[in-house]
Design an enzyme around this catalytic site. Structure first.
Site, PDB file in Angstrom:
ATOM      1  N   ASP A 111       1.044  -1.219   0.135  1.00  0.00           N
ATOM      2  CA  ASP A 111      -0.001   0.079   0.141  1.00  0.00           C
ATOM      3  C   ASP A 111       0.904   1.392   0.102  1.00  0.00           C
ATOM      4  O   ASP A 111       2.009   1.239   0.302  1.00  0.00           O
ATOM      5  CB  ASP A 111      -0.948  -0.013   1.151  1.00  0.00           C
ATOM      6  CG  ASP A 111      -2.234   0.862   1.150  1.00  0.00           C
ATOM      7  OD1 ASP A 111      -2.168   1.609  -0.069  1.00  0.00           O
ATOM      8  OD2 ASP A 111      -3.127   0.744   1.743  1.00  0.00           O
TER       9      ASP A 111
HETATM   10  C1  BGC Z   1      -5.073   3.322   0.565  1.00  0.00           C
HETATM   11  C2  BGC Z   1      -5.445   2.587  -0.584  1.00  0.00           C
HETATM   12  C3  BGC Z   1      -5.132   3.006  -2.020  1.00  0.00           C
HETATM   13  C4  BGC Z   1      -3.619   3.639  -2.034  1.00  0.00           C
HETATM   14  C5  BGC Z   1      -3.404   4.396  -3.340  1.00  0.00           C
HETATM   15  C6  BGC Z   1      -3.569   4.150   0.457  1.00  0.00           C
HETATM   16  O1  BGC Z   1      -3.418   5.215   1.145  1.00  0.00           O
HETATM   17  O2  BGC Z   1      -4.938   2.599   1.569  1.00  0.00           O
HETATM   18  O3  BGC Z   1      -6.637   1.944  -0.411  1.00  0.00           O
HETATM   19  O4  BGC Z   1      -5.266   2.212  -2.946  1.00  0.00           O
HETATM   20  O5  BGC Z   1      -3.433   4.677  -1.022  1.00  0.00           O
HETATM   21  O6  BGC Z   1      -3.897   5.337  -3.513  1.00  0.00           O
END
Ligand code: BGC
Length: 764
Positions: A291
């Site tokens: 993530d």
């Molecule tokens: C979130 C994800 C997301 C990623 C990309 C993160 O902060 O937890 O769900 O896909 O950012 O934007």
């Protein structure tokens, strides 16, 4: 088996066997072509270029944290970027791809990701709302349409479905998933994967799905985002893992690791989770991405410096490092120092290249950059019309005393509340590609629906919160509610003046879009202070009040349920929400949504969910000392899982079973008659729950095992049949083996998890 039947069965499965063999030959052929292609690329790549493929910076269109990367174009030229996300527009994507194809030595195309969560420019209801449709075909179609729009605009990788099971309403990200149930969550997970990926990932109108956040993120302690998760392996396997596994079984192309730790090790570095379970047990062969800064955050978790945590992430099974640039900046040294192996880098690089191959990018890097398609296929009238119809399916009618709803298009309607005309808030959280200004607010929807028939008067009535600071926290990313400078009394007086002229009041209250979603946990999950004061004042007028509730989580509505005659939960319904709400308020569409989370009486009951264990001292209806409950409230929810009313009225007959005993190689048919006693046609979600009465481990008092959404005409009776097999009676036991155990099972069928008919059978 009788011989003729045997022959017929054999004959009828023959064509399927032939197709299956052909399919598997084709797959092998594709795989060997993929291997050849990837091998040949990798044989020419330096170790730095291989590491470059593992780097996934954000292009900064939409940031959720601090982007560590800068000067992305130069890095692409140097072969230091494998993919990009947060970039919007086919022309912009084409430009980035051109740099990779024309200026980098290896000319490997980039993969382009985005948080396409509930639609692209045409936005559908937030996932929690969408799940309340209980219509997996419909949900699959929303994912299909999202993929069509996103892929026309250069995106080939979407960070969805989010399948984190969530039973704690404090957690803001409960809005992004499908609620509290493993079975429903699994069916929705597979529907979404199929919708995004279609049958051919290399087609120009499909995108690679990314199931997230693996794993158990929904069980963050205290409902606080990014927090620790700690649970038994039994609970993981029986409750929290199934939706991720269902996505893997449905062929999801990629998986995103979660922010939380599990058994003391952050998911991003958790070898057991990422490799032993995901790859070895479940057979996942796709690409694993961290993530956003998931790798570098492990420094804060306290398990080492950037080099150490990057090596641990790679070793655990992460292929792509989102934003941290830990892989990019430390893996070469770690290799020299013997902390990782070349084989580990090769493996990760191979998976990234395979993903690109599967998407058809290695054959045509510009496959998804089609400005003409973008022009024609995005945010079209027909897509918007579809979104409107989907939204209406997601709303849940929580109360409708004396058939106050549907409203008649006549007289004067007072529309009051801070959410009634908040155009930036209509689409809800995670709608990064939405065209906010073109979203349909409730005010616009009501006015359109009643033109020349009824008069709609509007007043804001209150701010979101009394406290400006709280309102500011709840309205980031430009999703403002345009805070009114007048004080609460002034706003309320204006609203009351408007209300007095009306025949009926529609109160649009609840949460702003960003009161749920990432980093939006709350310790009070009620309607905010000043809005409740407004609601009380509106009720005091003595006029009929319909509460249209905007929210991204289950809320505490005990008082509202006792005092407000009609409550329609509309979540955040996507770009066309206002029209869809009007459709339901005026009865053009009969509401059919059912809750996928339990609505508690108060915050103290949280976490709460229907599939509880009985305990050794279950509480009865009334408080008893030395029983499992509370002094101050019962264990009941305000609205149970599966609950939702209709303008129709459904009655259930008794359950019929085609046998009372079954064996593990057998199945059982559960039938029930459902009659629509109301004057209107409607849709009902018929739900089947099981209870394993005696097990080697304790079993939930009820578990959802099947559901069917059916249309029933006024006055009509339909028989609904469900087949349950041994798999439905099975569970993970103490040694984590999966299977059933002989004994008695209760089966329940009904329109929600509490109001059910009961029967019993035995597994021999
Ligand atoms: C979130 C994800 C997301 C990623 C990309 C993160 O902060 O937890 O769900 O896909 O950012 O934007």
């Amino acid at each position: 088996m009788n011989r003729t039947l045997h022959l017929i069965t054999k004959k009828s499965i023959l064509p399927f066997m032939v197709i299956a063999i052909m399919f598997s030959c084709q797959k092998q052929k594709n795989n060997s072509r993929m291997n050849r292609k990837v091998d040949s690329l990798m044989s020419l790549m330096t170790i730095e270029e291989k590491i470059g493929q593992l780097n996934l910076p954000s292009a900064g269109y939409f940031k959720t944290g601090e982007a560590a990367s800068s000067d992305i174009g130069k890095k692409i030229e140097q072969g230091k970027v494998g993919g990009l996300f947060n970039i919007k527009g086919a022309a912009n994507v084409r430009e980035m791809q051109r740099i990779a194809m024309e200026k980098s030595r290896m000319k490997i195309p980039l993969i382009f990701g985005m948080d396409v969560i509930h639609g692209y420019e045409t936005v559908f209801p937030i996932p929690l709302g969408l799940s309340c449709s209980w219509d997996t075909d419909l949900i699959q179609q929303t994912a299909r349409m999202a993929a069509t729009e996103a892929s026309a605009d250069g995106i080939n990788w979407g960070y969805s479905p989010m399948v984190d099971l969530a039973r704690d309403a404090r957690w803001g990200r409960i809005a992004e998933g499908s609620g509290e149930d493993p079975y429903l969550g699994s069916r929705i997970a597979e529907a979404m994967v199929k919708g995004y990926q279609g049958n051919d990932l290399s087609a120009a109108n499909t995108i690679m799905a990314c199931v997230k956040h693996y794993a158990l993120y929904g069980a963050s302690e205290a409902g606080r985002d990014y927090n620790v998760t700690d649970m038994s392996h039994l609970r993981m396997y029986n409750d929290y893992f199934p939706p991720y596994k269902a996505a893997v079984d449905a062929g999801v192309g990629s998986v995103m690791a979660s922010f939380n730790e599990i058994d003391g090790v952050p998911a991003t570095a958790n070898h057991w989770l990422l490799t032993d379970v995901l790859r070895n047990e479940w057979g996942f062969t796709g690409m694993l991405v961290s993530d956003y800064t998931g790798v570098s955050e492990m420094v804060q978790h306290g398990i080492g410096d950037l080099q150490t945590v990057s090596a641990r992430a790679l070793g655990a099974g992460i292929d792509m490092d989102m934003v941290s640039e830990g892989f990019l900046t430390t893996l070469t040294n770690s290799l020299k120092e013997g902390k990782i192996t070349e084989q580990q880098i090769n493996q990760a690089c191979r998976r990234v290249l395979e993903a690109k191959y599967k998407l058809g990018l290695l054959d045509d890097p510009y496959r998804y950059c089609n400005e003409a398609r973008a022009e024609k296929e995005i945010f079209t009238d027909s897509n918007r019309a579809f979104s409107r119809s989907v939204a209406a399916q997601s709303f849940v009618l929580l109360k409708n005393q004396n058939h106050l709803l549907p409203l008649k298009k006549q007289g004067t309607i007072a529309l009051i509340g801070p959410l009634a005309d908040a155009v930036e808030n209509v689409t809800g959280t995670w709608s990064v590609a939405a065209r906010f200004s073109e979203s349909i607010t409730l005010r616009k929807g009501l006015e359109k629906a009643t033109t020349h028939q009824a008069k709609v008067l509007y007043a804001k009535g209150s701010n979101l919160y009394n406290d400006a600071y709280l309102e500011e926290n709840a309205t980031p990313f430009g999703k403002t509610l345009h805070r009114d400078k007048r004080n609460a009394d002034e706003l309320r007086e204006e609203a009351l003046r408007v209300a007095k002229q009306a025949d009926v009041i529609v109160a649009a209250l609840g949460e702003s879009a960003e009161m749920t979603g990432e980093a939006s946990s709350r310790t009070d999950i009620g309607i905010p202070d000043t809005q409740v004061e407004l609601l009380k004042a509106l009720l005091n007028t003595g006029k009929p009040v319909v509460l249209v509730l905007f929210n991204g989580r289950p809320m505490t509505l005990k008082w509202e349920n006792e005092h407000v005659p009609a409550i329609l939960d509309v979540w955040f319904g996507g770009s066309e929400a206002g029209d869809a709400i009007a459709d339901v308020l005026f009865g053009e569409v009969n509401p059919s949504g059912k809750l996928t989370t339990t609505f508690p009486q108060n915050i103290g009951q949280v976490p709460t969910y229907y599939a509880q264990r009985n305990t050794g001292r279950p509480m009865g209806k009334w408080f008893e000392k030395f029983r499992s409950g509370y002094l101050d409230v019962s264990n009941d929810p305000v609205y149970p899982f599966g609950f939702g009313l209709s303008y129709a009225q459904f009655e259930y007959g008794e359950i019929r079973l085609n046998k009372t005993t079954m064996t593990s190689s057998d199945s059982i048919m559960v039938s029930i008659d459902v009659t629509n006693k109301g004057p209107l046609d409607g849709k009902e979600v018929v739900q089947v729950y099981l209870h394993d009465e005696v097990g080697s481990i304790t079993r939930p008092v009820k578990e959802l095992k099947r559901f069917k959404k059916i249309k029933i005409k006024a006055g009509e009776t339909q028989t609904v049949n469900f087949i349950l097999s041994n798999k439905d009676l099975s569970f993970y036991k103490s040694d984590l083996s999966f299977g059933s155990e002989p004994g008695k099972f209760e089966v329940f069928v009904g329109g929600d998890s509490q109001h059910v008919k009961r029967a019993e059978f035995e597994l021999k």
